[in-house]
Design an enzyme around this catalytic site. Structure first.
Site, PDB file in Angstrom:
ATOM      1  N   ASN A  17      -4.577   7.859  -9.824  1.00 28.11           N
ATOM      2  CA  ASN A  17      -2.775   8.136 -10.710  1.00 28.11           C
ATOM      3  C   ASN A  17      -2.865   7.321 -11.896  1.00 28.11           C
ATOM      4  O   ASN A  17      -4.604   7.391 -12.334  1.00 28.11           O
ATOM      5  CB  ASN A  17      -1.693   7.307 -10.159  1.00 28.11           C
TER       6      ASN A  17
ATOM      7  N   ASP B 198      -2.117   5.762  -1.791  1.00 31.25           N
ATOM      8  CA  ASP B 198      -0.791   5.711  -0.900  1.00 31.25           C
ATOM      9  C   ASP B 198      -1.255   6.798   0.219  1.00 31.25           C
ATOM     10  O   ASP B 198      -1.601   6.186   2.058  1.00 31.25           O
ATOM     11  CB  ASP B 198       0.554   5.420  -1.057  1.00 31.25           C
TER      12      ASP B 198
ATOM     13  N   LYS C  50     -15.580  24.308  -3.530  1.00 32.43           N
ATOM     14  CA  LYS C  50     -15.007  23.761  -4.925  1.00 32.43           C
ATOM     15  C   LYS C  50     -13.741  25.327  -4.460  1.00 32.43           C
ATOM     16  O   LYS C  50     -14.018  26.408  -3.537  1.00 32.43           O
ATOM     17  CB  LYS C  50     -15.492  24.382  -6.073  1.00 32.43           C
TER      18      LYS C  50
ATOM     19  N   ASP D 124      -4.127   0.268   4.931  1.00 35.77           N
ATOM     20  CA  ASP D 124      -2.613  -0.641   3.309  1.00 35.77           C
ATOM     21  C   ASP D 124      -3.634  -2.233   3.091  1.00 35.77           C
ATOM     22  O   ASP D 124      -4.137  -3.121   4.016  1.00 35.77           O
ATOM     23  CB  ASP D 124      -1.628  -1.677   4.036  1.00 35.77           C
ATOM     24  N   ILE D 125      -4.340  -1.912   1.982  1.00 38.71           N
ATOM     25  CA  ILE D 125      -6.089  -3.383   1.788  1.00 38.71           C
ATOM     26  C   ILE D 125      -4.841  -4.794   1.711  1.00 38.71           C
ATOM     27  O   ILE D 125      -5.212  -5.576   2.608  1.00 38.71           O
ATOM     28  CB  ILE D 125      -6.974  -2.946   0.806  1.00 38.71           C
TER      29      ILE D 125
ATOM     30  N   PHE E  15       0.922  -6.801  -6.301  1.00 39.18           N
ATOM     31  CA  PHE E  15       1.194  -6.171  -6.824  1.00 39.18           C
ATOM     32  C   PHE E  15       2.336  -5.092  -6.836  1.00 39.18           C
ATOM     33  O   PHE E  15       1.916  -4.676  -5.710  1.00 39.18           O
ATOM     34  CB  PHE E  15       0.446  -5.255  -8.380  1.00 39.18           C
TER      35      PHE E  15
ATOM     36  N   LYS F 155       8.693  -6.194  -0.848  1.00 35.36           N
ATOM     37  CA  LYS F 155       7.501  -6.078  -0.648  1.00 35.36           C
ATOM     38  C   LYS F 155       6.436  -7.481  -0.462  1.00 35.36           C
ATOM     39  O   LYS F 155       6.074  -7.680   0.371  1.00 35.36           O
ATOM     40  CB  LYS F 155       6.017  -5.279  -1.791  1.00 35.36           C
TER      41      LYS F 155
ATOM     42  N   LYS G 150       5.757  -7.648   3.652  1.00 42.23           N
ATOM     43  CA  LYS G 150       3.260  -7.641   4.208  1.00 42.23           C
ATOM     44  C   LYS G 150       3.193  -9.364   3.396  1.00 42.23           C
ATOM     45  O   LYS G 150       2.181 -10.232   4.327  1.00 42.23           O
ATOM     46  CB  LYS G 150       2.834  -7.079   2.524  1.00 42.23           C
TER      47      LYS G 150
END
Length: 406
Positions: A211, A280, A290, A307-308, A324, A338, A342
């Site tokens: 990302n 994710d 390759k 999911d840490i 975050f 969220k 969590k």
């Protein structure tokens, strides 16, 4: 060591390098903030700036020699080592860092560093290749483990005509770091675990899913937490950023590696800040070779990563847990969901998209916690990080105070 807040005693070591000229401005600023400054120069440093200049600015005779007959008659180097409440080496050359790591004592400055019980900070300055050399990086890693603060270097144009990491931090920034270092911060002695940057999920030996996270916010938070007195452990995905002054830096690539690094270190952590943009999903199978461009379509099967943040929040004796939320729409709604889903203590939400959030130097945050919220307006990421760390410290203290009153 007890520090005198009104008149802190700072021993400033100046080593050889063109950045030695910045020591004059640093001395001036330190005196302006009320510090007593004793300058000690290496022989090489006197070739770049004269002792008379720094003596005039510091108001004290500059020491340059170990075998100074007048001073050493009373073991002057030991007296200086005892006098100092903080030792700052700025600039710190590659040669001096190697000396400090090896524990050599063949000149006045290296002898003082070995003899003092005061905390030591170094502000490296050198050519970019010297900075990146494995020997220099190994020396720094050892010094950090011993508790030496490493400030910088900055990246930019160098006197040699090259561009890259190796510039000494400017006097204004060094002065601010010293100011923060001298005062007990709100997180003094607390262990803070922070994740930063993206993860890379391998598809084959040359390709990966990732990302746009640059890691700047997570690194700024690590610096801000260290300034607040915390013992910071930073688990970082791949970035091009210079390491902040942390107790431990753990470099990882994948979400799995980040999960394992966090779980191995979360025990006895007071605060966990999950600033990393963890993938994710990850490919179900990593191809051993390759993938060739032989078909019109390529199908990838993806599976969820661990999911840490949720895992840390579920621990029986969990740390104060901060997440975050990077969103493209309905920012507060998604962040609040969220936070509740969590079971977090706090969440910092920001919008992302073209020119916003990722890969930029400024940001703004909407910070939420059970029963409260605060908006942090647009500012540099380091300024935001300092504001957020102050808010985290405030909420952490409030939560512990509520626990103690039960």
């Amino acid at each position: 060591m007890q520090v005198h807040p009104a008149r802190p005693r700072i021993l400033l070591g100046v080593t050889g390098g063109i950045a030695a000229y910045k020591a004059a401005e640093l001395v001036r600023r330190l005196r302006a903030m009320g510090a007593e400054v004793q300058v000690v120069m290496t022989k090489a440093a006197t070739r770049f700036v004269t002792p008379w200049t720094l003596q005039a600015l510091s108001g004290r005779p500059v020491r340059t020699r170990l075998w100074d007959q007048t001073a050493e008659a009373a073991m002057g180097h030991i007296e200086l080592a005892r006098w100092a409440e903080r030792v700052v080496i700025a600039p710190a050359s590659a040669d001096f860092l190697a000396k400090l790591r090896a524990g050599l004592a063949d000149d006045l400055l290296s002898t003082l560093c070995l003899a003092t019980e005061a905390p030591i900070a170094v502000a490296p300055a050198m050519n970019r290749r010297m900075w990146r050399h494995p020997a220099t990086q190994e020396n720094l890693a050892v010094l950090k483990k011993r508790g030496v603060q490493v400030w910088g270097p900055a990246t930019g144009a160098q006197a040699c005509g090259e561009t890259g990491p190796g510039r000494m931090l400017e006097a204004a920034e060094l002065c601010e770091r010293i100011r923060a270092w001298l005062r007990p911060g709100p997180l003094n002695g607390k262990r803070v675990l922070i994740t930063a940057g993206p993860t890379r999920e391998a598809i084959d030996p040359v390709r990966f899913l990732s990302n746009r996270s640059s890691g700047k916010m997570g690194y700024a938070l690590a610096q801000a937490a260290a300034e607040a007195g915390a013992q910071v452990v930073l688990v970082s995905g791949p970035t091009a950023l210079a390491p902040p002054p942390v107790a431990e830096l753990v470099r990882v690539e994948s979400a799995k590696e980040m999960y394992e690094a966090v779980m191995a270190r979360v025990e006895n952590t007071a605060i966990f800040i999950a600033a990393a943009a963890v993938a994710d999903y990850t490919p179900a199978v990593v191809q051993p070779h390759k993938i060739k461009k032989e078909t019109e379509w390529l199908h990838l099967e993806l599976v969820k990563t661990q999911d840490i943040l949720a895992e840390v929040a579920r621990r029986p004796k969990r740390p104060f847990t901060v997440g975050f939320a990077a969103e493209t729409e309905r920012l507060e709604e998604h962040a609040r969901a969220k936070l509740e889903r969590k079971g977090l203590d706090m969440i910092a939400a920001n919008k992302v998209g073209k020119g916003v959030g990722f890969e930029v130097d400024e940001n703004c945050l909407w910070v939420l916690w059970p029963g409260g919220a605060r908006r942090l307006p647009l500012a540099s990421k380091l300024t935001l990080a300092r504001q957020l760390v102050a808010l985290i410290a405030e909420r952490y203290a409030a939560k512990n105070s509520a626990k103690d009153s039960r």
